[in-house]
Design an enzyme around this catalytic site. Structure first.
Site, short mmCIF file in Angstrom:
data_model
loop_
_atom_site.label_atom_id
_atom_site.label_comp_id
_atom_site.label_asym_id
_atom_site.label_seq_id
_atom_site.Cartn_x
_atom_site.Cartn_y
_atom_site.Cartn_z
N ARG A 276 41.74 25.37 26.17
CA ARG A 276 41.27 24.75 24.94
C ARG A 276 40.97 23.26 25.10
O ARG A 276 39.98 22.75 24.57
CB ARG A 276 42.36 24.94 23.87
N ARG A 312 38.57 33.04 15.03
CA ARG A 312 39.79 32.23 14.89
C ARG A 312 40.25 32.05 13.44
O ARG A 312 41.45 32.16 13.16
CB ARG A 312 39.63 30.88 15.59
N TYR A 316 43.85 33.58 13.13
CA TYR A 316 44.97 32.62 13.18
C TYR A 316 45.04 31.70 11.96
O TYR A 316 45.73 30.68 12.02
CB TYR A 316 44.83 31.68 14.39
N CYS A 342 32.09 43.21 6.12
CA CYS A 342 32.77 43.90 5.02
C CYS A 342 34.29 43.86 5.21
O CYS A 342 34.92 44.88 5.49
CB CYS A 342 32.27 45.32 4.92
N TYR A 371 37.93 30.04 22.74
CA TYR A 371 38.33 31.21 21.95
C TYR A 371 37.33 31.48 20.83
O TYR A 371 37.70 31.90 19.74
CB TYR A 371 39.77 31.04 21.43
C1 LIG Z 1 45.92 31.17 27.42
C2 LIG Z 1 46.56 30.67 28.64
C3 LIG Z 1 46.25 29.40 29.13
C4 LIG Z 1 45.36 28.43 28.41
O1 LIG Z 1 45.85 28.02 27.20
P1 LIG Z 1 45.16 26.82 26.41
O2 LIG Z 1 45.96 26.67 25.20
O3 LIG Z 1 43.76 27.25 26.13
O4 LIG Z 1 45.20 25.63 27.30
C5 LIG Z 1 46.83 29.01 30.32
N1 LIG Z 1 47.66 29.82 31.01
C6 LIG Z 1 47.97 31.05 30.56
C7 LIG Z 1 48.89 31.89 31.36
C8 LIG Z 1 47.44 31.52 29.37
O5 LIG Z 1 47.77 32.73 28.93
#
Ligand SMILES: *Cc1c(COP(=O)(O)O)cnc(C)c1O
Length: 417
Positions: A276, A312, A316, A342, A371
């Site tokens: 992210r 998202r 979430y 829908c 995401y």
């Molecule tokens: C999802 C995930 C990440 C990345 O997470 P971010 O919040 O996007 O930085 C890194 N390592 C693992 C094992 C993950 O499941």
């Protein structure tokens, strides 16, 4: 911070007017800024320069090959969670030796292909998985490199659906089991134990959970050392939070300052897995206003993008800023911004004060680079819109809009019906 800015009241991505892109490729669409991706990656690289970590972009956040290639060109490795992701890494001819492989449910096919690709290591999430990798590596007459993913049982103070580092989550190995494994590595003759991995969750905006997890990891590493096991890598996962609304997340520099003392103490080569942080604010989702509906109680702005395109908010309760591509004067009114799907959950924003839009106006849903597209589906038989990469004054579609034929490929009605 990011390269989506207004110039003369028009939203630009780098040097291209976003509305020019949207009119050309159609809506809804995703637009990514090359410069922003590079900037975020470089910020982390610079903040941690003194230990020169391997930064493995968590490609589950955004697996478009144009995004991956951009980062690979700057030295990124990749954190993958499936063989499909591994194949994308190969497809762009990135270095598979900079790949780490997490996932609680790796299949034999995935393990075999990853061993053949000579990935850096598997992040192993359970004892049975370790047994399975050991068996497969034995059959292939190799030693498979492994980092145990330990679950430090630390709360990440984020949304429940994106916390991973407590024992109520399915991820990682509890400390007691991990200790037992490390004391008995002879049981796994085809495994090369070369690291420890820890990822506690996502969208974490303060340093405290990371520090707490690292303290536990360091204790664990001391014990492992006492057992006479030499490790090479510590993989600290991802999870760095970003600004969606008014969060004040730690910067790369502040994060580095907080964790570097711990990392240096380990003497290990550091791997990190941001997703992210790199991609989130490097992308937007553009959609067109279709109708403004007023039922006397509420106003709804209905747009042509839906929860199938950007999940998202419905998944979430995530907040995404919504802005017009062309700034509007005049007063704002409160409305719900909703898609055409829908489902009552198909809502991008609730009671949001926005300018009065009319049919055909374009809107950008911000912070959609992570995401976003990767979670899009064909629900309601809707083809996913295109993805576009912008660099300077250039732009190009890097994934085409799905056609109806794409959607029904492989589908048929059996003869007996
Ligand atoms: C999802 C995930 C990440 C990345 O997470 P971010 O919040 O996007 O930085 C890194 N390592 C693992 C094992 C993950 O499941």
């Amino acid at each position: 911070m990011h390269d989506f800015k207004y110039k003369n009241n028009e939203l630009y991505c780098e040097n291209v007017k976003v509305s020019t892109i949207a009119r050309q490729v159609g809506t809804p669409c995703y637009i990514y800024s090359h410069n922003t991706l590079v900037d975020h990656f470089t910020k982390l690289q610079k903040a941690f320069a003194e230990i020169d970590p391997l930064i493995c972009f968590a490609m589950k956040a955004n697996d478009n090959m144009a995004v991956l290639k951009t980062l690979a060109n700057h030295g990124a490795g990749f954190d993958i969670v499936s063989v499909g992701e591994l194949r994308k890494v190969k497809k762009i001819k990135a270095d598979t030796r900079k790949v780490v492989f997490a996932s609680v449910g790796k299949t034999e096919e995935e393990i075999v292909e990853a061993i053949k690709a000579k990935i850096l290591f598997f992040n192993v999430e359970s004892e049975p998985e370790l047994v399975e990798i050991n068996r497969i590596a034995g059959k292939m007459k190799v030693k498979a490199p492994v980092a145990l993913r330990i679950n430090p049982d630390v709360k990440a103070a984020t949304h429940a659906k994106i916390t991973t580092g407590t024992l109520k989550n399915k991820f990682g190995i509890d400390l007691a089991t991990a200790h037992a494994i490390m004391k008995n590595t002879k049981k796994y003759p085809h495994i090369k134990f070369n690291g420890i991995h820890c990822h506690i969750g996502s969208q974490i905006i303060t340093k405290d959970p990371f520090v707490k997890a690292l303290e536990r990891v360091l204790e664990f590493l001391d014990d492992v050392k006492a057992d006479g096991i030499k490790l090479e890598y510590l993989d600290i996962g991802g999870g760095l939070g970003i600004i969606y609304k008014d969060e004040k997340p730690q910067t790369a520099d502040k994060f580095a300052k907080a964790v570097l003392p711990y990392l240096k103490k380990t003497g290990l080569r550091i791997v990190m897995e941001p997703g992210r942080f790199i991609a989130g604010n490097a992308g937007i989702f553009v959609t067109e206003a279709l109708y403004l509906k007023d039922n006397g109680v509420k106003k709804f702005l209905i747009v042509d993008g839906g929860m199938n395109d950007l999940a998202r908010p419905s998944l979430y309760d995530a907040y995404h800023e919504i802005v017009p591509l062309k700034k509007k004067a005049g007063k704002k009114i409160k409305m719900d911004v909703v898609g055409p799907i829908c489902e009552s959950g198909d809502v991008f924003a609730k009671d949001r004060a926005l300018p009065v839009f009319k049919k055909g106006d374009l809107l950008a849903i911000m912070s959609a680079g992570a995401y976003g597209y990767v979670m899009a589906s064909n629900y309601n038989v809707r083809g996913r819109g295109p993805e576009v990469m912008v660099k300077g004054n250039k732009f190009e579609i890097c994934k085409k809009r799905e056609t109806f034929n794409d959607l029904i490929r492989g589908e048929s009605v059996p003869n007996f019906i």
